[in-house]
Write a protein that holds these residues in place. Structure first.
Motif, PDB file in Angstrom:
ATOM      1  N   MET A   1       0.852  -1.169   0.000  1.00 43.34           N
ATOM      2  CA  MET A   1       0.000   0.000   0.000  1.00 43.34           C
ATOM      3  C   MET A   1       0.902   1.237   0.000  1.00 43.34           C
ATOM      4  SD  MET A   1      -2.829   1.211   2.831  1.00 43.34           S
ATOM      5  CE  MET A   1      -3.696  -0.320   2.756  1.00 43.34           C
ATOM      6  N   SER A   2       0.587   2.221  -0.814  1.00 37.94           N
ATOM      7  CA  SER A   2       1.418   3.411  -0.925  1.00 37.94           C
ATOM      8  C   SER A   2       1.097   4.405   0.189  1.00 37.94           C
ATOM      9  CB  SER A   2       1.210   4.081  -2.280  1.00 37.94           C
ATOM     10  OG  SER A   2      -0.043   4.735  -2.302  1.00 37.94           O
ATOM     11  N   ARG A   3       2.021   5.291   0.438  1.00 31.76           N
ATOM     12  CA  ARG A   3       1.825   6.339   1.439  1.00 31.76           C
ATOM     13  C   ARG A   3       0.652   7.238   1.042  1.00 31.76           C
ATOM     14  NH1 ARG A   3       6.947   9.602   3.456  1.00 31.76           N
ATOM     15  NH2 ARG A   3       7.509   7.450   3.847  1.00 31.76           N
ATOM     16  N   ARG A   8      -4.789   9.378   1.925  1.00 33.39           N
ATOM     17  CA  ARG A   8      -6.117   9.573   1.332  1.00 33.39           C
ATOM     18  C   ARG A   8      -7.172   8.914   2.210  1.00 33.39           C
ATOM     19  NH1 ARG A   8      -4.279   9.036  -3.552  1.00 33.39           N
ATOM     20  NH2 ARG A   8      -4.450   6.787  -3.581  1.00 33.39           N
ATOM     21  N   THR A   9      -6.875   7.706   2.692  1.00 39.90           N
ATOM     22  CA  THR A   9      -7.810   6.986   3.572  1.00 39.90           C
ATOM     23  C   THR A   9      -7.995   7.746   4.879  1.00 39.90           C
ATOM     24  OG1 THR A   9      -7.149   4.888   2.581  1.00 39.90           O
ATOM     25  CG2 THR A   9      -8.242   4.787   4.730  1.00 39.90           C
ATOM     26  N   LEU A  10      -6.905   8.252   5.444  1.00 38.43           N
ATOM     27  CA  LEU A  10      -7.015   9.033   6.680  1.00 38.43           C
ATOM     28  C   LEU A  10      -7.869  10.277   6.459  1.00 38.43           C
ATOM     29  CD1 LEU A  10      -3.387   8.729   8.071  1.00 38.43           C
ATOM     30  CD2 LEU A  10      -5.484   7.893   9.170  1.00 38.43           C
ATOM     31  N   SER A  11      -7.728  10.906   5.313  1.00 41.52           N
ATOM     32  CA  SER A  11      -8.543  12.081   4.996  1.00 41.52           C
ATOM     33  C   SER A  11     -10.024  11.723   4.961  1.00 41.52           C
ATOM     34  CB  SER A  11      -8.103  12.669   3.663  1.00 41.52           C
ATOM     35  OG  SER A  11      -8.907  13.771   3.325  1.00 41.52           O
TER      36      SER A  11
END
Length: 112
Positions: A1-3, A8-11
């Motif tokens: 999984m990329s940074r 983006r998921t945290l956002s």
């Protein structure tokens, strides 16, 4: 999984009200789960970086009072107290004492 995917998921989790980003300074932040949890406030030592998490009913009451005065519905809050802990004061004193000793030593050499 990329940074980029992680951020983006945290956002999206922030937008959904599941997590919040907690900033301690320009260099440090982390994400905290807020769903179903009490809010936390923080004491942050600027000398050592130590962080103490605490809960305060008085702060929540003050938050609610301020929100009522301005017709806001409180959802959450962040309260950070930046200061110097006892360990930080001791650390700063040791550094200052070391500097003073170096200045005295240097001054003594110039008197010769």
């Amino acid at each position: 999984m990329s940074r980029a995917t992680v951020y983006r998921t945290l956002s999206h989790l922030q937008d959904a009200g599941i997590v919040k980003q907690v900033f301690f300074d320009n260099r440090q932040s982390y994400y905290e789960v807020i769903v179903g949890r009490e809010t936390h406030d923080y004491l942050i030592c600027v000398a050592t970086g130590r962080v103490i998490e605490f809960n305060s009913e008085r702060l929540r009451q003050l938050r609610d009072e301020i929100c009522r005065e301005h017709d806001y519905e409180p959802l959450s809050h962040q309260f950070h107290i930046f200061g110097v802990s006892p360990a930080g004061r001791a650390q700063n004193k040791a550094v200052a004492d070391g500097r003073l000793n170096r200045v005295r030593s240097s001054a003594a050499r110039w008197k010769m």
